[in-house]
Write an enzyme that holds these catalytic residues in place. Structure first.
Site, mmCIF file in Angstrom:
data_model
loop_
_atom_site.group_PDB
_atom_site.id
_atom_site.type_symbol
_atom_site.label_atom_id
_atom_site.label_comp_id
_atom_site.label_asym_id
_atom_site.label_seq_id
_atom_site.Cartn_x
_atom_site.Cartn_y
_atom_site.Cartn_z
ATOM 1 N N LYS A 319 3.589 -18.989 0.947
ATOM 2 C CA LYS A 319 2.513 -19.523 -0.087
ATOM 3 C C LYS A 319 3.443 -20.497 -1.155
ATOM 4 O O LYS A 319 2.527 -21.340 -1.562
ATOM 5 C CB LYS A 319 2.126 -18.212 -0.830
ATOM 6 C CG LYS A 319 1.048 -17.407 0.322
ATOM 7 C CD LYS A 319 0.599 -16.342 -0.686
ATOM 8 C CE LYS A 319 -0.456 -15.559 0.248
ATOM 9 N NZ LYS A 319 -1.254 -14.691 -0.375
ATOM 10 N N ARG A 412 5.003 -0.084 -12.246
ATOM 11 C CA ARG A 412 5.955 0.889 -12.312
ATOM 12 C C ARG A 412 7.315 0.061 -13.068
ATOM 13 O O ARG A 412 7.826 0.612 -13.932
ATOM 14 C CB ARG A 412 6.385 1.062 -10.774
ATOM 15 C CG ARG A 412 7.467 1.941 -10.609
ATOM 16 C CD ARG A 412 7.731 2.130 -9.220
ATOM 17 N NE ARG A 412 8.017 0.879 -8.454
ATOM 18 C CZ ARG A 412 8.318 0.874 -6.978
ATOM 19 N NH1 ARG A 412 8.385 2.141 -6.473
ATOM 20 N NH2 ARG A 412 8.619 -0.122 -6.562
HETATM 21 P P1 NAP Z 1 4.506 -7.282 -3.757
HETATM 22 O O1 NAP Z 1 4.765 -8.598 -4.624
HETATM 23 O O2 NAP Z 1 5.401 -6.750 -3.163
HETATM 24 O O3 NAP Z 1 4.103 -6.179 -5.102
HETATM 25 C C1 NAP Z 1 4.015 -4.859 -4.928
HETATM 26 C C2 NAP Z 1 3.592 -4.311 -6.226
HETATM 27 O O4 NAP Z 1 3.429 -2.837 -5.985
HETATM 28 C C3 NAP Z 1 4.862 -4.310 -7.277
HETATM 29 O O5 NAP Z 1 4.183 -4.416 -8.679
HETATM 30 C C4 NAP Z 1 5.354 -3.073 -7.220
HETATM 31 O O6 NAP Z 1 5.949 -2.424 -8.432
HETATM 32 C C5 NAP Z 1 4.256 -1.905 -6.730
HETATM 33 N N1 NAP Z 1 4.851 -0.818 -6.076
HETATM 34 C C6 NAP Z 1 5.268 -1.032 -4.867
HETATM 35 N N2 NAP Z 1 5.632 0.316 -4.512
HETATM 36 C C7 NAP Z 1 5.141 1.146 -5.480
HETATM 37 C C8 NAP Z 1 5.172 2.761 -5.800
HETATM 38 N N3 NAP Z 1 5.716 3.358 -4.958
HETATM 39 N N4 NAP Z 1 4.754 2.941 -7.151
HETATM 40 C C9 NAP Z 1 4.182 2.012 -7.730
HETATM 41 N N5 NAP Z 1 4.223 0.804 -7.812
HETATM 42 C C10 NAP Z 1 4.603 0.274 -6.532
HETATM 43 O O7 NAP Z 1 3.177 -7.294 -2.976
HETATM 44 P P2 NAP Z 1 1.747 -8.023 -2.918
HETATM 45 O O8 NAP Z 1 1.871 -9.326 -2.171
HETATM 46 O O9 NAP Z 1 1.435 -8.402 -4.557
HETATM 47 O O10 NAP Z 1 0.734 -7.130 -2.282
HETATM 48 C C11 NAP Z 1 0.025 -5.750 -3.030
HETATM 49 C C12 NAP Z 1 -0.862 -5.353 -2.270
HETATM 50 O O11 NAP Z 1 -2.121 -6.198 -2.445
HETATM 51 C C13 NAP Z 1 -0.799 -4.920 -0.705
HETATM 52 O O12 NAP Z 1 -0.957 -3.615 -0.682
HETATM 53 C C14 NAP Z 1 -1.664 -5.623 -0.088
HETATM 54 O O13 NAP Z 1 -2.380 -5.007 0.881
HETATM 55 C C15 NAP Z 1 -2.737 -6.158 -1.200
HETATM 56 N N6 NAP Z 1 -3.411 -7.397 -1.007
HETATM 57 C C16 NAP Z 1 -4.692 -7.479 -0.495
HETATM 58 C C17 NAP Z 1 -5.232 -8.595 -0.403
HETATM 59 C C18 NAP Z 1 -6.701 -8.501 0.301
HETATM 60 O O14 NAP Z 1 -7.199 -9.682 0.734
HETATM 61 N N7 NAP Z 1 -7.289 -7.534 0.330
HETATM 62 C C19 NAP Z 1 -4.320 -9.850 -0.314
HETATM 63 C C20 NAP Z 1 -3.218 -9.674 -0.738
HETATM 64 C C21 NAP Z 1 -2.364 -8.553 -1.104
HETATM 65 P P3 NAP Z 1 7.312 -2.856 -8.748
HETATM 66 O O15 NAP Z 1 7.264 -4.184 -9.652
HETATM 67 O O16 NAP Z 1 7.784 -1.820 -9.740
HETATM 68 O O17 NAP Z 1 8.332 -2.975 -7.606
#
Ligand code: NAP
Length: 545
Positions: A319, A412
């Site tokens: 991205k 978190r």
């Molecule tokens: P990312 O950049 O890896 O961020 C993950 C986030 O989740 C961070 O804030 C992390 O907190 C938190 N996290 C992970 N494990 C955790 C736990 N066990 N307890 C508490 N917090 C936790 O991922 P991302 O790209 O933002 O994606 C996040 C979610 O968005 C995904 O599940 C994805 O399915 C969803 N998403 C959906 C769409 C859609 O079209 N619906 C599009 C994009 C993304 P820390 O900072 O503390 O590590």
């Protein structure tokens, strides 16, 4: 060497490759291939080459015109016999009242073995043939490991052989760029050509063979029944990859990411193109993570003659690479995408200029606005809680802040929430004011008093579906009518959404964001509104909902 150009308007033949184990099995597979709309079958008789009467019967009784191939082990096949055995099998294939459409012989075998060459030349049509026959000779060359360094020498040798009606080269793609070379080989049109790349990166060459006028493309009857890596099934080619709609003018799109093998986007966008009657095809486009790979591949595809590469969905880890690339090529980037630092959509305009934008934040905004029965302007003054501070949270925070909502970030790792809030707090909004974005510790979630809660963490995602980012006692305390949006879409209904629903909240599943961001991309590429309801159903059914 002087080479004439052949011209043909003949359609590319969809060819089901069948590994022959018995006459009955092969004829049954050929009948199924015909039923599913294939044009040709390739009978691979590598391990069936000694049953001469059955080979004659196979060609004679096949419901579709056939190619007879006896691929030796040294060229990636299973035949371990000698040239005499091959000659006998080819002669048996041509002995019945119906002849094969083609015999496929490896270039190296044809060059090395005079007896084989003379025998094959007796069986196929060529300028010196005294016994008229329709059977043509495919001279072929395969490399299952990489692009051969002497690819063009091999092609020249095939072109120079008078009996060779069709030249075939197949090699394992080193990257998506190799497909472009396959297209160029077909496009030279010196002889009818089959030029295919193997492996995941080679899929475009198989699907787009029809766009470039390749003689044929090979498909498998069923998943796992293919004869080379990367062959889609006949069903996938016909329905998922819109085989019957492809032609020279078809515009090409795809999802760029790493990995992309399990992406729902090809099914989503091709169904949208189908419904709109749009002449486009959408493919998975795997590119390794580094910027240099992204740059080289996308530039090659944009510049490829006749490819009509007109856009892409761009996902992890590219991205940021998309933004950089479009800026380096002098294209336009949507200002909010620049501020977010990530874009997920590439549009190639008719004049060739590039545009990058982010349909993720817009989809999230509109999903929430619909649940609140307001327009984006109505977001001013709303209090939105965002859980998470990763990539998804970043786009969503930026979007809501830009439209004047107050955003509170819980994460978190609290420091990341503070960083993210700092970045977008006081940024300019659409109304000319400044954004209000703050971070709060997770423990304060219980008394946050927001109208909307958005989960942007991965908590609750398959396989850990019994988890929720919000303690049950907090969800229980939410006022009825509060909007709760979970970006996680596997499963469709997460534990967070179930508990919010039980508390009387209005819930928005992550599938809503997925469908809307994709529909927005489709609209930008096609200029038409895709059938959102049908696409929502398609995505739900693929997710098992
Ligand atoms: P990312 O950049 O890896 O961020 C993950 C986030 O989740 C961070 O804030 C992390 O907190 C938190 N996290 C992970 N494990 C955790 C736990 N066990 N307890 C508490 N917090 C936790 O991922 P991302 O790209 O933002 O994606 C996040 C979610 O968005 C995904 O599940 C994805 O399915 C969803 N998403 C959906 C769409 C859609 O079209 N619906 C599009 C994009 C993304 P820390 O900072 O503390 O590590």
């Amino acid at each position: 060497m002087s080479l004439g150009r052949y011209t043909t308007a003949a359609m590319t033949r969809l060819t089901v490759a069948i590994m022959v184990r018995s006459l009955k099995q092969a004829l049954s597979a050929a009948a199924q291939a015909a039923e599913r709309g294939a044009d040709l079958v390739e009978f691979r008789i590598d391990e069936f080459a000694s049953d001469l009467p059955a080979i004659t019967a196979l060609v004679d009784q096949s419901p579709l015109p056939s190619i007879i191939t006896i691929r030796p082990t040294w060229e990636g096949g299973h035949y371990t016999g000698d040239d005499a055995g091959r000659i006998a099998a080819f002669e048996a294939a041509c002995a019945g009242p119906r002849k094969p459409a083609y015999l496929d012989v490896e270039l190296l075998a044809y060059q090395r073995s005079q007896p084989l060459r003379q025998a094959v030349d007796r069986l196929v049509d060529h300028p010196g043939q005294v016994n008229p026959t329709d059977t043509g000779l495919i001279l072929s060359n395969h490399d299952f490991t990489t692009r051969p360094v002497d690819l063009y020498q091999r092609v020249e040798a095939m072109l120079a052989a008078p009996a060779c009606r069709v030249m075939k080269v197949a090699w394992r793609a080193r990257s998506l760029r190799d497909n472009v070379e396959a297209f160029q080989l077909i496009d030279q049109r010196h002889k009818p050509t089959i030029a295919l790349c193997m492996g995941e990166e080679g899929l475009p060459s198989r699907v787009l063979a029809r766009k470039f006028g390749g003689l044929l493309t090979y498909v498998a009857l069923e998943e796992g029944a293919g004869t080379a890596p990367g062959q889609p099934t006949v069903g996938q080619m016909k329905s998922l990859y819109r085989w019957d709609a492809l032609n020279a003018d078809t515009r090409v799109y795809g999802v760029i990411g790493h990995p992309v093998g399990h992406s729902m986007s090809p099914a989503f966008h091709n169904a949208g193109f189908d419904a709109a009657g749009f002449n486009g095809i959408y493919l998975p486009l795997p590119i390794p993570p580094e910027y240099e790979h992204f740059k080289a591949t996308v530039a090659t595809w944009l510049d490829a003659k006749g490819l009509h590469f007109r856009g892409a969905s761009v996902t992890i880890p590219h991205k940021q690479n998309l933004l950089r690339f479009v800026q380096e090529r002098g294209g336009e980037v949507e200002p909010l995408s620049l501020r977010i630092g990530a874009a997920n959509t590439l549009v190639v305009r008719d004049d060739g200029s590039l545009f990058a934008c982010n349909t993720d934040y817009a989809a999230a905004l509109d999903s929430v606005c619909d649940a609140l029965h307001i327009t984006r302007d109505g977001l001013r003054g709303q209090r939105i809680a965002v859980l998470g501070a990763g990539g998804a949270a970043r786009a969503i925070v930026a979007g809501f802040a830009h439209y004047g909502a107050t955003v509170v970030i819980y994460n978190r790792t609290h420091d990341k929430a503070i960083e993210l809030a700092k970045e977008f707090n006081n940024a300019p909004t659409v109304t000319g004011g400044t954004a209000r974005v703050v971070a709060a510790p997770m423990e304060k979630l219980c008394d946050s008093c927001c109208q909307v809660y958005i989960n942007c963490t991965s908590v609750g995602m398959h396989p850990k579906i019994d988890q929720s980012p919000v303690p049950p006692e907090v969800a229980k305390g939410w006022a009825p009518g509060t909007v709760v949006f979970d970006t996680v879409y596997t499963p469709i209904e997460t534990r967070l959404l179930r508990e919010a629903k039980a508390a009387g909240c209005v819930t928005v599943p992550g599938i809503e964001m997925f469908v809307r961001q994709g529909a927005d991309q489709s609209r930008r590429w096609t200029g038409m509104t895709p059938p959102i309801e049908a696409l929502r159903k398609l995505v739900a059914s693929r997710l098992g909902g």
